[in-house]
Design an enzyme around this catalytic site. Structure first.
Site, short mmCIF file in Angstrom:
data_model
loop_
_atom_site.label_atom_id
_atom_site.label_comp_id
_atom_site.label_asym_id
_atom_site.label_seq_id
_atom_site.Cartn_x
_atom_site.Cartn_y
_atom_site.Cartn_z
N GLY A 74 -0.37 4.13 -1.96
CA GLY A 74 0.87 3.36 -2.04
C GLY A 74 1.40 3.32 -3.47
O GLY A 74 2.59 3.56 -3.73
N HIS A 75 0.50 3.02 -4.43
CA HIS A 75 0.92 3.01 -5.84
C HIS A 75 1.38 4.41 -6.28
O HIS A 75 2.35 4.54 -7.02
CB HIS A 75 -0.25 2.61 -6.74
CG HIS A 75 -0.76 1.22 -6.54
ND1 HIS A 75 -1.99 0.94 -6.01
CD2 HIS A 75 -0.18 0.02 -6.82
CE1 HIS A 75 -2.18 -0.36 -5.97
NE2 HIS A 75 -1.09 -0.95 -6.45
N GLY B 57 6.72 -1.93 -4.11
CA GLY B 57 6.49 -1.62 -2.71
C GLY B 57 7.10 -2.68 -1.79
O GLY B 57 7.05 -3.87 -2.09
N LYS C 277 5.82 -3.41 0.90
CA LYS C 277 4.66 -4.11 1.50
C LYS C 277 4.66 -5.58 1.08
O LYS C 277 4.46 -6.46 1.90
CB LYS C 277 3.36 -3.44 1.07
CG LYS C 277 2.12 -4.23 1.46
CD LYS C 277 0.84 -3.54 1.09
CE LYS C 277 0.51 -3.62 -0.38
NZ LYS C 277 0.15 -4.96 -0.88
#
Ligand code: PAF
Length: 209
Positions: free
Chosen positions: A38-39, A149, A151
């Site tokens: 994700g990063h 993100g 998220k």
């Protein structure tokens, strides 16, 4: 290839001023380390959108309302640096807590409204800590764009409100959540799930779908 790691704000500023003098745009990806795909997807988006990319790695004590949680947060700097080298970021900025919050630090940054419900209700002070460190990281890096993100949806809303309210000269870019094959959103904290917890965690995404 290894990535340069800077720990002092003054050194970072010198580097960024050089880039800006050459007319280059600067992107920042703020992280607390323990990097995952994700990063890396944020770093790739920053690479695609900016001439230069800084990834910050700082486990921000001010956003942890529970000292045990801060203590246990995974710290994997060598591995993180190796991963970021594969993406080709320009600099990792990994300051000490004292560099970010020198003795005498006395400022609170509080974004009301959007910080209050959901995670804000369960982690008192968490979003004040996020807002403070993000505002500082924007000042330290002087970035043109910052990548977050989706998220952490509520965090993204808090950061957008902060930037709008304080007229901070940085564009916030929200990026899609990256998921494991079974639907679980990638997170540094997934490493701390028990076997049973990990097995049931994807149910959340499944049910929401
Ligand atoms: O999302 C995170 O990892 C952190 O909250 C952030 C934005 C790096 C601030 O410490």
């Amino acid at each position: 290839m290894t990535v340069v790691i800077l720990r002092r704000v003054a050194d970072l500023r010198t580097m960024v001023r050089g880039w800006k003098a050459a007319g280059q745009t600067v992107g920042v990806v703020p992280t607390m380390g323990a990097l995952h795909e994700g990063h890396l997807s944020l770093a790739r988006a920053a690479k695609a959108g900016c001439d230069r990319v800084i990834v910050t790695i700082f486990v921000n004590p001010k956003q942890f309302n529970n000292p045990a949680d801060l203590e246990k947060y995974p710290r994997t700097e060598d591995r993180d640096a190796a991963l970021l080298a594969t993406v080709g970021v320009d600099v990792i900025f990994a300051p000490s807590p004292d560099e970010v919050y020198p003795p005498g630090f006395a400022t609170t940054v509080s974004v009301s409204g959007v910080s209050a419900p959901l995670e804000g209700a369960h982690r008192p002070g968490h979003f004040d800590g996020v807002a403070a460190v993000v505002a500082k990281l924007f000042g330290m890096t002087m970035a043109d764009r910052a990548y977050f993100g989706e998220k952490d949806w509520q965090q993204l809303q808090v950061v957008q409100r902060l930037v709008a309210d304080l007229n901070l000269p940085v564009e916030i870019v929200g990026c899609e959540t990256v998921r494991e094959a079974d639907g679980l959103a990638m997170s540094s904290r997934n490493a701390r799930l028990s076997e049973g917890g990990r097995a049931i965690a994807p149910a959340l995404h499944r049910e929401m779908q």
